[in-house]
Design a protein around this motif. Structure first.
Motif, short mmCIF file in Angstrom:
data_model
loop_
_atom_site.label_atom_id
_atom_site.label_comp_id
_atom_site.label_asym_id
_atom_site.label_seq_id
_atom_site.Cartn_x
_atom_site.Cartn_y
_atom_site.Cartn_z
N LEU A 42 0.83 -1.21 0.00
CA LEU A 42 0.00 0.00 0.00
C LEU A 42 0.86 1.26 0.00
N ALA A 43 2.00 1.24 0.72
CA ALA A 43 2.90 2.39 0.75
C ALA A 43 3.54 2.62 -0.62
N ALA A 44 3.86 1.53 -1.31
CA ALA A 44 4.49 1.64 -2.63
C ALA A 44 3.50 2.01 -3.73
N HIS A 45 2.21 1.84 -3.46
CA HIS A 45 1.16 2.14 -4.44
C HIS A 45 0.09 3.02 -3.78
N PRO A 46 0.40 4.28 -3.52
CA PRO A 46 -0.51 5.15 -2.76
C PRO A 46 -1.88 5.37 -3.41
N ASP A 47 -2.00 5.18 -4.71
CA ASP A 47 -3.29 5.37 -5.37
C ASP A 47 -4.19 4.13 -5.31
N PHE A 48 -3.64 3.00 -4.86
CA PHE A 48 -4.36 1.73 -4.87
C PHE A 48 -5.64 1.78 -4.03
N VAL A 49 -5.55 2.26 -2.81
CA VAL A 49 -6.71 2.28 -1.91
C VAL A 49 -7.85 3.10 -2.50
N GLY A 50 -7.54 4.19 -3.15
CA GLY A 50 -8.57 5.02 -3.76
C GLY A 50 -9.17 4.43 -5.03
N ARG A 51 -8.43 3.54 -5.67
CA ARG A 51 -8.89 2.99 -6.94
C ARG A 51 -9.60 1.65 -6.83
N ILE A 52 -9.21 0.83 -5.86
CA ILE A 52 -9.80 -0.52 -5.78
C ILE A 52 -11.27 -0.44 -5.39
N HIS A 53 -12.06 -1.23 -6.10
CA HIS A 53 -13.50 -1.28 -5.83
C HIS A 53 -13.94 -2.73 -5.54
N LYS A 54 -13.48 -3.65 -6.38
CA LYS A 54 -13.85 -5.05 -6.23
C LYS A 54 -12.60 -5.93 -6.23
N LEU A 55 -12.77 -7.13 -5.73
CA LEU A 55 -11.73 -8.15 -5.77
C LEU A 55 -12.33 -9.38 -6.43
N LEU A 76 -10.05 -4.85 -9.05
CA LEU A 76 -10.78 -4.13 -10.10
C LEU A 76 -11.17 -2.75 -9.60
N ASP A 77 -11.10 -1.75 -10.50
CA ASP A 77 -11.56 -0.41 -10.12
C ASP A 77 -13.06 -0.30 -10.39
N ASN A 78 -13.62 0.90 -10.24
CA ASN A 78 -15.07 1.04 -10.41
C ASN A 78 -15.53 0.88 -11.86
N GLN A 79 -14.59 0.84 -12.81
CA GLN A 79 -14.90 0.59 -14.21
C GLN A 79 -14.67 -0.89 -14.57
N GLU A 80 -14.34 -1.70 -13.54
CA GLU A 80 -14.03 -3.13 -13.67
C GLU A 80 -12.79 -3.38 -14.52
#
Length: 126
Positions: free
Chosen positions: A39-52, A121-125
């Motif tokens: 998560l520290a190496a990918h700071p945008d991940f938390v804001g982008r992830i929507h589904k797993l 997956l992001d909100n656009q899948e």
């Protein structure tokens, strides 16, 4: 190989397996947490992830044990880091095996090899 950070760092819940060779849905599915270093190496991940999306197969018997999508945002409280808890419900109709099947290779048979693929997956899948 184990995905844990070190020897003894992971734990296996006995409810995810049996000794009888009789595959059945487990009472819950495995939990998936994202490592703090990732998560520290990918700071945008938390804001982008929507589904797993998860897909797990027993490569020895060619049996799908888990195939589902999970909406990580649906039950997320403000400020929480997305994660797949063992009680997060699968999105209805999102896969061919929504309930995790236990690890139950036949007793006395060969060792089984499992493959797990996890896709964020992001909100656009995407």
């Amino acid at each position: 190989p184990d995905m844990a950070d070190g020897k003894g760092a992971s734990r296996f819940k006995p409810t995810l397996a049996c000794k009888c060779g009789d595959w059945r849905p487990a009472p819950a599915h495995p939990e998936i947490d994202f490592k703090p270093g990732f998560l520290a190496a990918h700071p945008d991940f938390v804001g982008r992830i929507h589904k797993l999306r998860v897909h797990m197969e027993d490569k020895t018997s060619n049996k799908v044990h888990w195939d589902a999508e999970y909406d990580l945002r649906r039950f997320l409280a403000p400020g929480e880091v997305p994660r797949l808890s063992e009680t997060t419900p699968a999105v209805p109709g999102s896969g061919e095996q929504l309930r995790f099947l236990t690890f139950c290779p036949p007793e006395g048979g060969p060792a089984h090899q499992y493959e797990l693929k996890v896709t964020a997956l992001d909100n656009q899948e995407n």
